[in-house]
Scaffold this active site. Structure first.
Site, PDB file in Angstrom:
ATOM      1  CE  LYS A  75      -3.991   1.997   2.450  1.00 47.60           C
ATOM      2  NZ  LYS A  75      -4.921   1.819   3.591  1.00 47.60           N
TER       3      LYS A  75
ATOM      4  CB  SER B 138      -8.148   3.735   2.416  1.00 48.40           C
ATOM      5  OG  SER B 138      -7.361   3.128   3.432  1.00 48.40           O
TER       6      SER B 138
ATOM      7  CB  SER C 248      -8.550   0.896   5.357  1.00 46.37           C
ATOM      8  OG  SER C 248      -9.242   2.087   5.152  1.00 46.37           O
TER       9      SER C 248
END
Ligand code: GLN
Length: 470
Positions: free
Chosen positions: A69, A144, A168
């Site tokens: 990420k 996210s 997330s």
């Protein structure tokens, strides 16, 4: 491809690291998903070639391609956190979690897309464009960590890392049909991870299988002297405990969750079905009550936005995102923050500074902090009576791109089932159960603090029962 399968292929020389890396990179290059913000092509290929040359595949992740990420710092590789403020930021150090994966031999394919500063539930908040759901390109992958989930589900990496502040990891895993593990607060070091809300942030894997999640956790978990919130608790051999018998385990089904306003009929049924499956494997299901559930969303959003507003203060144009032609310092701050922050970070700054300001701090921030404590106590009490909880992840299936992005309140409400684990600091595992109307379904299993072993075990049994059913 799972980690365990690829490791066996590499060690038995059925495949080379170069072949594997090339095929993933090719997939990424031609992909319509936009799962990656940056692709690390040259370095990835170079590392694969070096590995093949040495022939040493003894390290636990030697030759395994991974997506990280973009809010997790990777030394020498651009890290943006999905924001224009950090568009040209190349970190001079790596986050501890990535350092550990790198030492274990993993190959970094690239940095996966995410909502700006990890604030959001759809990945539409990324300054680098939204990611698409691999199962339906007109829908969001969740957020996210939407890029991390889409990359795993779309075969653009073998596994990925995400961060979970209020859902997330679990929600995008649920939307894309992969496994996502939110760990106990402090189980994995946050050092080198760009913060959203420091007392909520956690780091964990997104994988194809529960076994892979357990395997990665063994590598990234543990005490880190660079993060004082990581306690000195030993890291169990999660993978060796997965298949242990679960008969006699008591699993709580929170009735308030299933009665929440706006929960889809299918979501409720899927949760009850998953509970039944675990019952058939010997667990006992007990209905439990978590009456404070209705306060979860306001409590969570008051607190995370307050923490976010202070965490974002450092992006002022002096070190990051400088704007040219400023007249004075105030002008520099205003131009930088006005130009380079997107809508959600701006909302966080406004909400957060408001609730922390002297006239309101008692009424909002301190009140929310007190309610957080109550919610944590409620979970601790319930988890004394049961071994784990089973619950939905999202009240509805993956929604359409554009459907909620202009309505922040609707977007916040998507997190109703996920934020409580972060408020209470407990672990939770999102497990896929199948598909309905072509879209993935799944549940989450929540456990006691530091009982990742327990929820992984239940998750493994659920996963294998769902596979048998197919
Ligand atoms: N959607 C939630 C938020 O915006 C959760 C985000 C996260 O877990 N990073 O706060």
């Amino acid at each position: 491809m799972t980690i365990s399968k690829l490791i066996s292929d590499l060690r038995n020389r059925r495949k080379t690291a170069t072949e594997i890396t090339e095929s993933y990179l090719q997939k990424i290059e031609t992909s319509p998903l936009n799962a990656y913000i940056s692709v690390n092509k040259e370095e990835a290929l170079q590392k694969a070639k070096e590995l093949d040359k040495s022939g040493d595949f003894s390290h636990p992740l030697a030759g395994i391609p991974v997506g990280i990420k973009d809010s997790i710092c990777t030394k020498g590789v651009r890290t943006t956190a999905g924001s224009k403020v950090l568009e040209y930021f190349v970190p001079p150090y790596s986050a501890t979690c990535w350092e550990k994966l790198e030492e274990a031999g993993a190959i970094l394919l690239g940095k996966t897309n995410c909502d700006e500063f990890t604030m959001g539930s759809s990945t539409e908040g990324s300054a680098f464009g939204p990611t698409k759901n691999p199962h339906d390109h007109t829908r969001v992958p969740g957020g996210s960590s939407g890029g991390s989930a889409a990359a795993v589900a779309g075969d653009e990496c073998v596994f990925s890392l995400g961060t979970d502040t209020g859902g997330s990891i679990r929600q995008p895993a649920n939307f894309c049909g992969c496994v996502g593990l939110k760990v106990t607060y402090g189980r994995v070091s946050r050092s080198g991870v760009i913060s959203y809300a420091s007392s909520f942030d956690t780091i964990g894997p997104l994988t194809k299988t529960v076994e892979d999640a357990a395997y990665v956790l063994e590598i990234i978990a543990g005490k880190d002297k660079k993060d004082s919130t990581t306690p000195n608790i030993s890291v169990p051999k999660y993978t060796e405990m997965l298949k242990h018998d679960i008969s006699g385990k008591i699993i709580g089904l929170p009735k308030e969750f299933l009665e929440v306003n706006g929960i889809g009929e299918n979501v409720r049924k899927e949760t009850e079905k998953a509970a039944k499956i675990l019952e058939q494997r010997g667990a006992k299901i007990r209905e439990i009550s978590l009456p404070l559930t209705e306060y979860a969303i306001p409590t969570y959003y008051l607190l995370v936005k307050a923490e976010a507003s202070t965490n974002l203060a450092k992006y002022d144009g002096v070190r990051f995102g400088s704007s040219s032609g400023s007249e004075d310092l105030t002008d520099l701050y205003q131009k930088t923050r006005g130009t380079f922050f997107g809508d959600e970070p701006k909302r966080a700054i406004m909400m957060g500074t408001f609730t922390l300001s002297s006239g309101y701090v008692d009424a909002y921030y301190k009140k929310a902090a007190a309610v957080r404590r109550k919610i944590a106590e409620e979970y601790a009490r319930v988890l004394e009576e049961v071994d784990a909880l089973i619950a939905p992840v999202s009240p509805f299936p993956p929604f359409s791109l554009g459907e909620k992005i202009d309505d922040p309140l609707q977007m916040y409400l998507a997190d109703i089932f996920t934020v409580t684990a972060n408020l209470a600091g407990i672990p939770s595992l999102a497990v896929p159960t199948g598909k309905q109307n072509g879209l993935p379904t799944g549940v989450q299993i929540l456990g006691k603090q530091f009982d990742e072993a327990g929820i992984l075990q239940l998750g493994w049994h659920l996963e294998s029962a769902c596979k048998e059913e197919k």
